[in-house]
Design a protein around this motif. Sequence first.
Motif, PDB file in Angstrom:
ATOM      1  N   PRO A 183     -15.385   6.972  -8.275  1.00 39.81           N
ATOM      2  CA  PRO A 183     -14.584   5.975  -7.311  1.00 39.81           C
ATOM      3  C   PRO A 183     -15.006   6.528  -5.791  1.00 39.81           C
ATOM      4  CG  PRO A 183     -13.186   6.959  -8.911  1.00 39.81           C
ATOM      5  CD  PRO A 183     -14.499   7.356  -9.242  1.00 39.81           C
ATOM      6  N   LEU A 184     -14.877   5.822  -4.709  1.00 40.65           N
ATOM      7  CA  LEU A 184     -15.020   5.996  -3.334  1.00 40.65           C
ATOM      8  C   LEU A 184     -14.137   7.158  -3.134  1.00 40.65           C
ATOM      9  CD1 LEU A 184     -16.035   2.781  -1.876  1.00 40.65           C
ATOM     10  CD2 LEU A 184     -17.615   4.498  -2.356  1.00 40.65           C
ATOM     11  N   SER A 185     -14.426   8.280  -2.099  1.00 39.35           N
ATOM     12  CA  SER A 185     -13.705   9.180  -1.735  1.00 39.35           C
ATOM     13  C   SER A 185     -13.050   8.633  -0.602  1.00 39.35           C
ATOM     14  CB  SER A 185     -14.610  10.417  -1.397  1.00 39.35           C
ATOM     15  OG  SER A 185     -15.386  10.110  -0.302  1.00 39.35           O
ATOM     16  N   GLN A 186     -11.793   9.356  -0.005  1.00 38.10           N
ATOM     17  CA  GLN A 186     -10.994   8.751   1.040  1.00 38.10           C
ATOM     18  C   GLN A 186     -11.783   9.332   2.491  1.00 38.10           C
ATOM     19  OE1 GLN A 186      -7.387  10.965   0.951  1.00 38.10           O
ATOM     20  NE2 GLN A 186      -6.929  10.334  -1.237  1.00 38.10           N
ATOM     21  N   ARG A 187     -12.647  10.502   2.299  1.00 38.44           N
ATOM     22  CA  ARG A 187     -13.450  10.615   3.530  1.00 38.44           C
ATOM     23  C   ARG A 187     -14.445   9.751   3.797  1.00 38.44           C
ATOM     24  NH1 ARG A 187     -14.884  15.305   5.961  1.00 38.44           N
ATOM     25  NH2 ARG A 187     -13.838  16.500   4.586  1.00 38.44           N
ATOM     26  N   TYR A 188     -15.252   9.060   2.679  1.00 37.90           N
ATOM     27  CA  TYR A 188     -16.114   8.056   2.869  1.00 37.90           C
ATOM     28  C   TYR A 188     -15.537   6.739   3.419  1.00 37.90           C
ATOM     29  CZ  TYR A 188     -19.199   4.137   1.713  1.00 37.90           C
ATOM     30  OH  TYR A 188     -20.035   3.042   1.734  1.00 37.90           O
ATOM     31  N   LEU A 189     -14.272   6.331   2.935  1.00 40.66           N
ATOM     32  CA  LEU A 189     -13.523   5.507   3.339  1.00 40.66           C
ATOM     33  C   LEU A 189     -13.146   5.327   4.940  1.00 40.66           C
ATOM     34  CD1 LEU A 189     -11.531   4.505   0.141  1.00 40.66           C
ATOM     35  CD2 LEU A 189     -13.369   2.914   1.010  1.00 40.66           C
ATOM     36  N   ALA A 190     -12.610   6.573   5.164  1.00 42.31           N
ATOM     37  CA  ALA A 190     -12.260   6.895   6.360  1.00 42.31           C
ATOM     38  C   ALA A 190     -13.357   6.733   7.653  1.00 42.31           C
ATOM     39  CB  ALA A 190     -11.631   8.279   6.585  1.00 42.31           C
ATOM     40  N   ASP A 191     -14.516   7.275   7.135  1.00 38.57           N
ATOM     41  CA  ASP A 191     -15.557   7.314   8.075  1.00 38.57           C
ATOM     42  C   ASP A 191     -16.070   5.923   8.303  1.00 38.57           C
ATOM     43  OD1 ASP A 191     -15.336  10.045   8.338  1.00 38.57           O
ATOM     44  OD2 ASP A 191     -17.067  10.420   6.876  1.00 38.57           O
ATOM     45  N   LYS A 192     -16.187   5.084   7.162  1.00 32.10           N
ATOM     46  CA  LYS A 192     -16.711   3.488   7.251  1.00 32.10           C
ATOM     47  C   LYS A 192     -15.979   2.885   7.959  1.00 32.10           C
ATOM     48  CE  LYS A 192     -18.269  -0.099   4.335  1.00 32.10           C
ATOM     49  NZ  LYS A 192     -18.466  -0.536   2.861  1.00 32.10           N
ATOM     50  N   HIS A 193     -14.684   3.008   7.815  1.00 37.80           N
ATOM     51  CA  HIS A 193     -13.761   2.049   8.485  1.00 37.80           C
ATOM     52  C   HIS A 193     -13.052   2.460   9.728  1.00 37.80           C
ATOM     53  CE1 HIS A 193     -13.612  -1.003   5.297  1.00 37.80           C
ATOM     54  NE2 HIS A 193     -13.555   0.115   4.278  1.00 37.80           N
ATOM     55  N   GLY A 194     -13.094   3.750  10.159  1.00 38.42           N
ATOM     56  CA  GLY A 194     -12.765   4.338  11.448  1.00 38.42           C
ATOM     57  C   GLY A 194     -11.385   4.469  11.377  1.00 38.42           C
ATOM     58  N   MET A 195     -10.868   5.007  10.224  1.00 34.92           N
ATOM     59  CA  MET A 195      -9.385   5.354  10.210  1.00 34.92           C
ATOM     60  C   MET A 195      -9.187   6.810   9.960  1.00 34.92           C
ATOM     61  SD  MET A 195      -8.003   2.440   7.816  1.00 34.92           S
ATOM     62  CE  MET A 195      -8.104   0.543   8.282  1.00 34.92           C
ATOM     63  N   ASP A 196      -8.024   7.333  10.218  1.00 34.38           N
ATOM     64  CA  ASP A 196      -7.830   8.711   9.824  1.00 34.38           C
ATOM     65  C   ASP A 196      -7.605   9.125   8.311  1.00 34.38           C
ATOM     66  OD1 ASP A 196      -6.536  11.302  10.889  1.00 34.38           O
ATOM     67  OD2 ASP A 196      -5.034  10.878   9.331  1.00 34.38           O
ATOM     68  N   ARG A 197      -7.879   9.984   7.710  1.00 34.56           N
ATOM     69  CA  ARG A 197      -8.064  10.099   6.065  1.00 34.56           C
ATOM     70  C   ARG A 197      -6.597  10.210   5.812  1.00 34.56           C
ATOM     71  NH1 ARG A 197     -10.811  15.397   4.258  1.00 34.56           N
ATOM     72  NH2 ARG A 197     -10.288  14.487   2.254  1.00 34.56           N
ATOM     73  N   ARG A 198      -5.540  10.593   6.603  1.00 33.54           N
ATOM     74  CA  ARG A 198      -4.153  10.453   6.103  1.00 33.54           C
ATOM     75  C   ARG A 198      -3.764   8.872   6.031  1.00 33.54           C
ATOM     76  NH1 ARG A 198      -1.490  14.330  10.826  1.00 33.54           N
ATOM     77  NH2 ARG A 198      -3.116  12.983  11.931  1.00 33.54           N
ATOM     78  N   LYS A 199      -4.306   7.992   7.000  1.00 34.98           N
ATOM     79  CA  LYS A 199      -3.808   6.757   6.454  1.00 34.98           C
ATOM     80  C   LYS A 199      -4.460   5.965   5.550  1.00 34.98           C
ATOM     81  CE  LYS A 199      -3.779   2.466   9.295  1.00 34.98           C
ATOM     82  NZ  LYS A 199      -4.321   1.736  10.501  1.00 34.98           N
ATOM     83  N   ILE A 200      -5.689   6.537   5.270  1.00 35.65           N
ATOM     84  CA  ILE A 200      -6.427   6.115   4.073  1.00 35.65           C
ATOM     85  C   ILE A 200      -5.865   6.482   2.717  1.00 35.65           C
ATOM     86  CG2 ILE A 200      -8.375   6.227   2.510  1.00 35.65           C
ATOM     87  CD1 ILE A 200      -8.860   4.540   4.884  1.00 35.65           C
ATOM     88  N   LYS A 201      -5.097   7.687   2.634  1.00 32.58           N
ATOM     89  CA  LYS A 201      -4.482   8.328   1.708  1.00 32.58           C
ATOM     90  C   LYS A 201      -3.021   7.544   1.503  1.00 32.58           C
ATOM     91  CE  LYS A 201      -2.492  12.558  -0.318  1.00 32.58           C
ATOM     92  NZ  LYS A 201      -2.188  14.172   0.067  1.00 32.58           N
ATOM     93  N   ARG A 202      -2.348   7.083   2.492  1.00 26.17           N
ATOM     94  CA  ARG A 202      -1.216   6.401   2.299  1.00 26.17           C
ATOM     95  C   ARG A 202      -1.347   5.104   1.920  1.00 26.17           C
ATOM     96  NH1 ARG A 202       0.425   7.466   7.273  1.00 26.17           N
ATOM     97  NH2 ARG A 202      -0.351   5.743   8.131  1.00 26.17           N
ATOM     98  N   ILE A 203      -2.547   4.437   2.355  1.00 26.90           N
ATOM     99  CA  ILE A 203      -2.758   3.025   1.743  1.00 26.90           C
ATOM    100  C   ILE A 203      -2.969   3.209   0.336  1.00 26.90           C
ATOM    101  CG2 ILE A 203      -4.488   1.098   1.670  1.00 26.90           C
ATOM    102  CD1 ILE A 203      -5.015   2.050   4.784  1.00 26.90           C
ATOM    103  N   LEU A 204      -3.846   4.067  -0.083  1.00 30.57           N
ATOM    104  CA  LEU A 204      -4.226   4.249  -1.611  1.00 30.57           C
ATOM    105  C   LEU A 204      -2.802   4.603  -2.211  1.00 30.57           C
ATOM    106  CD1 LEU A 204      -7.462   5.754  -1.459  1.00 30.57           C
ATOM    107  CD2 LEU A 204      -7.144   3.334  -1.455  1.00 30.57           C
TER     108      LEU A 204
END
Length: 216
Positions: A183-204
Amino acid sequence: MSTAKDLRTGPIADHLIKVTTALAVIAVAAVAAIISYAHALNLVRTHGESNTTAWLVPFTVDGLILAASMVSLDANRRNRPTPALATWSMTAGITATVGANMAHGAPHGPIGALVSAWPALALVGSFELLMTLTRNASGRPDFTDDGRAEVEHYAPGCTTVEQTPEQAVLHEYRASLNGPGRPLSQRYLADKHGMDRRKIKRILTNADRTTPTNPD
Protein backbone atom coordinates in the motif's frame (compact mmCIF):
# COMPACT_ATOMS: atom_id res chain seq x y z
CA MET A 1 -14.65 42.59 8.82
CA SER A 2 -15.60 39.24 7.29
CA THR A 3 -18.95 40.66 6.22
CA ALA A 4 -17.26 43.44 4.25
CA LYS A 5 -14.99 40.89 2.60
CA ASP A 6 -17.95 38.70 1.68
CA LEU A 7 -19.64 41.68 0.05
CA ARG A 8 -16.54 42.24 -2.09
CA THR A 9 -15.88 38.62 -3.05
CA GLY A 10 -19.06 36.65 -2.32
CA PRO A 11 -22.05 35.75 -4.49
CA ILE A 12 -23.72 39.13 -3.84
CA ALA A 13 -20.70 40.93 -5.32
CA ASP A 14 -20.59 38.51 -8.26
CA HIS A 15 -24.27 39.09 -8.99
CA LEU A 16 -23.89 42.86 -8.70
CA ILE A 17 -20.92 42.85 -11.10
CA LYS A 18 -22.83 40.74 -13.62
CA VAL A 19 -25.94 42.92 -13.49
CA THR A 20 -23.97 46.18 -13.71
CA THR A 21 -21.86 44.90 -16.59
CA ALA A 22 -24.89 43.59 -18.46
CA LEU A 23 -26.77 46.89 -18.07
CA ALA A 24 -23.76 48.92 -19.22
CA VAL A 25 -23.17 46.71 -22.25
CA ILE A 26 -26.85 46.71 -23.20
CA ALA A 27 -26.99 50.51 -22.94
CA VAL A 28 -23.92 50.92 -25.16
CA ALA A 29 -25.28 48.36 -27.62
CA ALA A 30 -28.65 50.13 -27.84
CA VAL A 31 -27.13 53.56 -28.53
CA ALA A 32 -24.60 52.14 -30.99
CA ALA A 33 -27.29 50.15 -32.80
CA ILE A 34 -29.48 53.24 -33.30
CA ILE A 35 -26.60 55.32 -34.67
CA SER A 36 -25.25 52.51 -36.83
CA TYR A 37 -28.74 51.83 -38.22
CA ALA A 38 -29.21 55.51 -39.10
CA HIS A 39 -25.86 55.57 -40.92
CA ALA A 40 -26.66 52.41 -42.87
CA LEU A 41 -30.17 53.63 -43.69
CA ASN A 42 -28.85 56.88 -45.10
CA LEU A 43 -26.23 55.00 -47.15
CA VAL A 44 -28.80 52.59 -48.60
CA ARG A 45 -31.15 55.44 -49.51
CA THR A 46 -28.44 57.34 -51.36
CA HIS A 47 -27.48 54.26 -53.38
CA GLY A 48 -30.68 53.33 -55.11
CA GLU A 49 -32.95 51.79 -52.47
CA SER A 50 -36.02 53.41 -50.96
CA ASN A 51 -39.15 52.83 -48.92
CA THR A 52 -39.44 49.41 -47.23
CA THR A 53 -36.23 48.01 -48.70
CA ALA A 54 -34.15 50.87 -47.35
CA TRP A 55 -35.57 50.37 -43.86
CA LEU A 56 -35.01 46.59 -43.85
CA VAL A 57 -31.52 46.23 -45.35
CA PRO A 58 -29.66 47.54 -42.24
CA PHE A 59 -31.46 44.96 -40.09
CA THR A 60 -30.00 42.12 -42.17
CA VAL A 61 -26.45 43.25 -41.38
CA ASP A 62 -26.66 43.58 -37.59
CA GLY A 63 -29.10 40.66 -37.43
CA LEU A 64 -26.52 38.44 -39.12
CA ILE A 65 -23.94 39.37 -36.44
CA LEU A 66 -26.42 38.60 -33.66
CA ALA A 67 -27.41 35.26 -35.20
CA ALA A 68 -23.77 34.21 -35.68
CA SER A 69 -22.98 35.21 -32.08
CA MET A 70 -25.83 33.08 -30.74
CA VAL A 71 -24.75 30.07 -32.79
CA SER A 72 -21.20 30.50 -31.49
CA LEU A 73 -22.53 30.73 -27.92
CA ASP A 74 -24.62 27.59 -28.35
CA ALA A 75 -21.58 25.69 -29.67
CA ASN A 76 -19.51 26.91 -26.73
CA ARG A 77 -22.13 25.76 -24.20
CA ARG A 78 -22.13 22.31 -25.79
CA ASN A 79 -18.30 22.14 -25.84
CA ARG A 80 -18.29 21.97 -29.63
CA PRO A 81 -16.27 23.97 -32.16
CA THR A 82 -17.92 27.02 -33.68
CA PRO A 83 -19.43 26.12 -37.08
CA ALA A 84 -17.52 27.52 -40.04
CA LEU A 85 -20.69 29.17 -41.38
CA ALA A 86 -21.15 31.07 -38.12
CA THR A 87 -17.56 32.30 -38.24
CA TRP A 88 -17.92 33.35 -41.87
CA SER A 89 -21.25 35.06 -41.18
CA MET A 90 -19.79 36.94 -38.22
CA THR A 91 -16.85 38.15 -40.34
CA ALA A 92 -19.13 39.17 -43.21
CA GLY A 93 -21.52 41.00 -40.90
CA ILE A 94 -18.74 42.91 -39.11
CA THR A 95 -17.13 43.85 -42.43
CA ALA A 96 -20.47 45.03 -43.83
CA THR A 97 -21.52 47.13 -40.84
CA VAL A 98 -18.11 48.74 -40.36
CA GLY A 99 -17.78 49.35 -44.09
CA ALA A 100 -21.24 50.91 -44.35
CA ASN A 101 -20.58 53.26 -41.46
CA MET A 102 -17.18 54.24 -42.84
CA ALA A 103 -18.72 54.89 -46.26
CA HIS A 104 -21.31 57.15 -44.62
CA GLY A 105 -18.60 59.33 -43.08
CA ALA A 106 -16.11 59.11 -45.95
CA PRO A 107 -17.27 62.40 -47.61
CA HIS A 108 -15.97 64.17 -44.50
CA GLY A 109 -12.47 62.71 -44.85
CA PRO A 110 -10.57 60.03 -42.89
CA ILE A 111 -11.59 61.47 -39.52
CA GLY A 112 -15.24 61.51 -40.55
CA ALA A 113 -14.98 57.89 -41.69
CA LEU A 114 -13.44 56.82 -38.38
CA VAL A 115 -16.03 58.71 -36.33
CA SER A 116 -18.86 57.14 -38.33
CA ALA A 117 -17.33 53.67 -37.96
CA TRP A 118 -17.07 53.89 -34.17
CA PRO A 119 -20.77 53.08 -33.42
CA ALA A 120 -20.49 49.92 -35.53
CA LEU A 121 -17.35 48.85 -33.69
CA ALA A 122 -19.02 49.58 -30.35
CA LEU A 123 -22.03 47.51 -31.38
CA VAL A 124 -19.91 44.52 -32.41
CA GLY A 125 -17.87 44.81 -29.21
CA SER A 126 -21.07 44.91 -27.14
CA PHE A 127 -22.32 41.73 -28.79
CA GLU A 128 -19.09 39.95 -27.96
CA LEU A 129 -19.03 41.26 -24.37
CA LEU A 130 -22.54 39.94 -23.81
CA MET A 131 -21.58 36.58 -25.30
CA THR A 132 -18.46 36.42 -23.10
CA LEU A 133 -20.50 37.27 -20.00
CA THR A 134 -22.99 34.53 -20.85
CA ARG A 135 -20.25 31.99 -21.54
CA ASN A 136 -18.56 32.69 -18.21
CA ALA A 137 -21.84 32.47 -16.33
CA SER A 138 -22.75 29.14 -17.94
CA GLY A 139 -19.29 27.65 -17.37
CA ARG A 140 -18.83 28.74 -13.76
CA PRO A 141 -18.55 25.83 -11.28
CA ASP A 142 -20.66 25.51 -8.18
CA PHE A 143 -18.93 25.70 -4.83
CA THR A 144 -19.35 23.56 -1.75
CA ASP A 145 -19.68 24.98 1.75
CA ASP A 146 -15.92 24.78 2.39
CA GLY A 147 -15.10 26.74 -0.77
CA ARG A 148 -13.96 23.87 -3.01
CA ALA A 149 -15.19 23.82 -6.58
CA GLU A 150 -17.43 20.95 -7.56
CA VAL A 151 -17.65 20.59 -11.32
CA GLU A 152 -19.84 18.18 -13.22
CA HIS A 153 -18.54 16.93 -16.57
CA TYR A 154 -21.28 15.63 -18.80
CA ALA A 155 -20.73 12.89 -21.32
CA PRO A 156 -23.20 10.68 -23.18
CA GLY A 157 -24.68 8.29 -20.64
CA CYS A 158 -22.56 9.26 -17.63
CA THR A 159 -21.96 12.02 -15.11
CA THR A 160 -18.75 12.42 -13.08
CA VAL A 161 -17.91 14.88 -10.33
CA GLU A 162 -14.42 16.28 -9.87
CA GLN A 163 -12.80 14.90 -6.73
CA THR A 164 -11.57 17.02 -3.86
CA PRO A 165 -7.89 16.57 -2.85
CA GLU A 166 -8.99 14.56 0.20
CA GLN A 167 -11.12 12.27 -1.95
CA ALA A 168 -8.26 11.82 -4.40
CA VAL A 169 -5.90 10.78 -1.60
CA LEU A 170 -8.38 8.30 -0.20
CA HIS A 171 -9.23 6.86 -3.61
CA GLU A 172 -5.57 6.40 -4.50
CA TYR A 173 -4.76 4.78 -1.16
CA ARG A 174 -7.67 2.35 -1.36
CA ALA A 175 -6.72 1.41 -4.92
CA SER A 176 -3.20 0.57 -3.74
CA LEU A 177 -4.63 -1.86 -1.16
CA ASN A 178 -5.90 -4.03 -4.01
CA GLY A 179 -2.72 -3.70 -6.06
CA PRO A 180 0.10 -6.19 -6.49
CA GLY A 181 2.56 -4.18 -4.39
CA ARG A 182 2.60 -2.67 -0.92
CA PRO A 183 0.00 0.00 0.00
CA LEU A 184 1.10 3.57 -0.63
CA SER A 185 2.83 5.21 2.30
CA GLN A 186 1.61 8.36 4.01
CA ARG A 187 4.89 10.08 3.09
CA TYR A 188 4.38 9.31 -0.60
CA LEU A 189 0.79 10.58 -0.56
CA ALA A 190 1.80 13.73 1.32
CA ASP A 191 4.58 14.54 -1.17
CA LYS A 192 2.44 13.80 -4.21
CA HIS A 193 -0.57 15.85 -3.13
CA GLY A 194 1.32 18.59 -1.31
CA MET A 195 -0.27 17.89 2.07
CA ASP A 196 1.02 17.56 5.59
CA ARG A 197 1.57 13.97 6.71
CA ARG A 198 -0.63 14.53 9.74
CA LYS A 199 -3.49 15.51 7.46
CA ILE A 200 -2.93 12.41 5.33
CA LYS A 201 -3.00 10.25 8.47
CA ARG A 202 -6.20 11.94 9.64
CA ILE A 203 -7.88 11.34 6.25
CA LEU A 204 -7.00 7.65 6.27
CA THR A 205 -7.90 7.20 9.95
CA ASN A 206 -11.29 8.87 9.56
CA ALA A 207 -11.99 6.74 6.49
CA ASP A 208 -11.19 3.55 8.41
CA ARG A 209 -13.54 4.59 11.20
CA THR A 210 -16.44 5.31 8.84
CA THR A 211 -15.96 2.23 6.64
CA PRO A 212 -18.51 -0.41 7.58
CA THR A 213 -17.18 -3.87 8.32
CA ASN A 214 -18.81 -6.94 6.79
CA PRO A 215 -19.88 -9.63 9.29
CA ASP A 216 -18.34 -13.06 8.85
